[in-house]
Write a protein that holds these residues in place. Structure first.
Motif, PDB file in Angstrom:
ATOM      1  N   ALA A  85       8.845  26.708  17.007  1.00 46.68           N
ATOM      2  CA  ALA A  85       9.875  26.263  16.070  1.00 46.68           C
ATOM      3  C   ALA A  85       9.274  26.006  14.690  1.00 46.68           C
ATOM      4  O   ALA A  85       9.898  26.320  13.670  1.00 46.68           O
ATOM      5  CB  ALA A  85      10.555  25.003  16.600  1.00 46.68           C
ATOM      6  N   ILE A  86       8.059  25.467  14.664  1.00 40.71           N
ATOM      7  CA  ILE A  86       7.383  25.212  13.388  1.00 40.71           C
ATOM      8  C   ILE A  86       7.105  26.524  12.660  1.00 40.71           C
ATOM      9  O   ILE A  86       7.272  26.614  11.444  1.00 40.71           O
ATOM     10  CB  ILE A  86       6.079  24.409  13.610  1.00 40.71           C
ATOM     11  CG1 ILE A  86       6.401  22.986  14.044  1.00 40.71           C
ATOM     12  CG2 ILE A  86       5.217  24.395  12.353  1.00 40.71           C
ATOM     13  CD1 ILE A  86       5.198  22.195  14.526  1.00 40.71           C
ATOM     14  N   THR A  87       6.700  27.549  13.395  1.00 37.08           N
ATOM     15  CA  THR A  87       6.404  28.825  12.734  1.00 37.08           C
ATOM     16  C   THR A  87       7.655  29.496  12.173  1.00 37.08           C
ATOM     17  O   THR A  87       7.556  30.356  11.302  1.00 37.08           O
ATOM     18  CB  THR A  87       5.699  29.809  13.692  1.00 37.08           C
ATOM     19  OG1 THR A  87       6.570  30.097  14.790  1.00 37.08           O
ATOM     20  CG2 THR A  87       4.389  29.250  14.184  1.00 37.08           C
ATOM     21  N   MET A  88       8.833  29.093  12.668  1.00 37.81           N
ATOM     22  CA  MET A  88      10.082  29.676  12.176  1.00 37.81           C
ATOM     23  C   MET A  88      10.684  28.904  11.002  1.00 37.81           C
ATOM     24  O   MET A  88      11.708  29.305  10.463  1.00 37.81           O
ATOM     25  CB  MET A  88      11.091  29.772  13.315  1.00 37.81           C
ATOM     26  CG  MET A  88      10.661  30.772  14.372  1.00 37.81           C
ATOM     27  SD  MET A  88      11.892  30.953  15.631  1.00 37.81           S
ATOM     28  CE  MET A  88      10.966  30.459  17.078  1.00 37.81           C
ATOM     29  N   ILE A  89      10.061  27.811  10.600  1.00 34.66           N
ATOM     30  CA  ILE A  89      10.549  27.051   9.441  1.00 34.66           C
ATOM     31  C   ILE A  89      10.221  27.835   8.176  1.00 34.66           C
ATOM     32  O   ILE A  89       9.083  28.246   7.968  1.00 34.66           O
ATOM     33  CB  ILE A  89       9.898  25.652   9.383  1.00 34.66           C
ATOM     34  CG1 ILE A  89      10.330  24.824  10.584  1.00 34.66           C
ATOM     35  CG2 ILE A  89      10.241  24.938   8.077  1.00 34.66           C
ATOM     36  CD1 ILE A  89       9.610  23.500  10.699  1.00 34.66           C
ATOM     37  N   ARG A  90      11.218  28.015   7.338  1.00 39.37           N
ATOM     38  CA  ARG A  90      11.016  28.755   6.094  1.00 39.37           C
ATOM     39  C   ARG A  90      11.189  27.888   4.857  1.00 39.37           C
ATOM     40  O   ARG A  90      10.847  28.306   3.761  1.00 39.37           O
ATOM     41  CB  ARG A  90      11.971  29.953   6.025  1.00 39.37           C
ATOM     42  CG  ARG A  90      11.651  31.019   7.044  1.00 39.37           C
ATOM     43  CD  ARG A  90      10.304  31.660   6.709  1.00 39.37           C
ATOM     44  NE  ARG A  90       9.808  32.467   7.807  1.00 39.37           N
ATOM     45  CZ  ARG A  90       8.729  32.206   8.508  1.00 39.37           C
ATOM     46  NH1 ARG A  90       8.000  31.162   8.230  1.00 39.37           N
ATOM     47  NH2 ARG A  90       8.335  32.989   9.477  1.00 39.37           N
ATOM     48  N   SER A  91      11.745  26.680   5.021  1.00 39.99           N
ATOM     49  CA  SER A  91      11.893  25.820   3.848  1.00 39.99           C
ATOM     50  C   SER A  91      12.004  24.361   4.273  1.00 39.99           C
ATOM     51  O   SER A  91      12.474  24.052   5.370  1.00 39.99           O
ATOM     52  CB  SER A  91      13.131  26.212   3.036  1.00 39.99           C
ATOM     53  OG  SER A  91      14.300  25.977   3.781  1.00 39.99           O
ATOM     54  N   ILE A  92      11.556  23.497   3.386  1.00 36.50           N
ATOM     55  CA  ILE A  92      11.772  22.056   3.506  1.00 36.50           C
ATOM     56  C   ILE A  92      12.566  21.691   2.262  1.00 36.50           C
ATOM     57  O   ILE A  92      12.078  21.859   1.143  1.00 36.50           O
ATOM     58  CB  ILE A  92      10.456  21.268   3.572  1.00 36.50           C
ATOM     59  CG1 ILE A  92       9.693  21.594   4.852  1.00 36.50           C
ATOM     60  CG2 ILE A  92      10.723  19.774   3.479  1.00 36.50           C
ATOM     61  CD1 ILE A  92       8.351  20.909   4.976  1.00 36.50           C
ATOM     62  N   GLY A  93      13.775  21.204   2.470  1.00 38.91           N
ATOM     63  CA  GLY A  93      14.677  21.014   1.331  1.00 38.91           C
ATOM     64  C   GLY A  93      15.045  22.388   0.808  1.00 38.91           C
ATOM     65  O   GLY A  93      15.474  23.256   1.556  1.00 38.91           O
ATOM     66  N   ASN A  94      14.846  22.602  -0.470  1.00 46.32           N
ATOM     67  CA  ASN A  94      15.098  23.916  -1.074  1.00 46.32           C
ATOM     68  C   ASN A  94      13.817  24.646  -1.408  1.00 46.32           C
ATOM     69  O   ASN A  94      13.839  25.672  -2.071  1.00 46.32           O
ATOM     70  CB  ASN A  94      15.949  23.764  -2.343  1.00 46.32           C
ATOM     71  CG  ASN A  94      17.348  23.291  -2.039  1.00 46.32           C
ATOM     72  OD1 ASN A  94      17.904  23.610  -0.983  1.00 46.32           O
ATOM     73  ND2 ASN A  94      17.915  22.516  -2.931  1.00 46.32           N
TER      74      ASN A  94
END
Length: 154
Positions: A85-94
């Motif tokens: 799931a972490i590797t699929m994160i593409r943004s934090i906020g904008n």
């Protein structure tokens, strides 16, 4: 009595260097922001059941906003799900981000050592880049972060 088994991940966060700094507020990486992004990714990619099964021991133990280093705890049975799931994160906020796994450990002591070593090296690099613009507040904040790593417990 059976001990509860955890896995600890030392992750590095890369912010997008091409983002428009004038148009957006700079993102401050915090435990809340990282935890929310991971939980949202778990929900989106694995559904409510996947999120619920991962939350048993999931915790963002440490985040350094200067060096963008974090320590994440997950259960031994669920750490691969959390990691994916972490590797699929593409943004934090904008702000677009990428995560890089630096160390995976079964105990907090080995994880603390890896994180401490990496944080010290990254801060030395940060000092070289900042040069004369480095303030005493930043140095003090970094020392506080290093002390926080040393006091981490289960």
């Amino acid at each position: 009595m059976v001990a509860f088994k955890n896995r600890y991940m030392v992750m590095e966060i890369f912010l997008d260097p091409n983002r428009d700094l004038a148009a957006e507020d700079p993102i401050i990486v915090t435990q809340f922001n990282v935890s929310k992004a991971i939980k949202d990714s778990l929900l989106e990619n694995f559904g409510e059941c996947g999120l619920a099964s991962s939350l048993g021991s999931f915790q963002v133990k440490y985040v350094n906003p200067i060096t963008k280093l974090c320590i994440i705890r997950a259960s031994r049975e669920e750490y691969q799900k959390v990691w994916s799931a972490i590797t699929m994160i593409r943004s934090i906020g904008n702000c677009p981000v990428l995560f890089n796994l630096l160390d995976l450990s079964g105990n907090i002591k080995a994880c603390k050592n890896a994180a401490l070593q990496c944080d010290e090296l990254k801060f030395e690099q940060y000092k070289l880049v900042m040069g004369d613009r480095l303030t005493g507040d930043v140095s003090q904040h970094m020392q506080n972060c290093l002390e926080k790593i040393k006091t981490l417990e289960h």
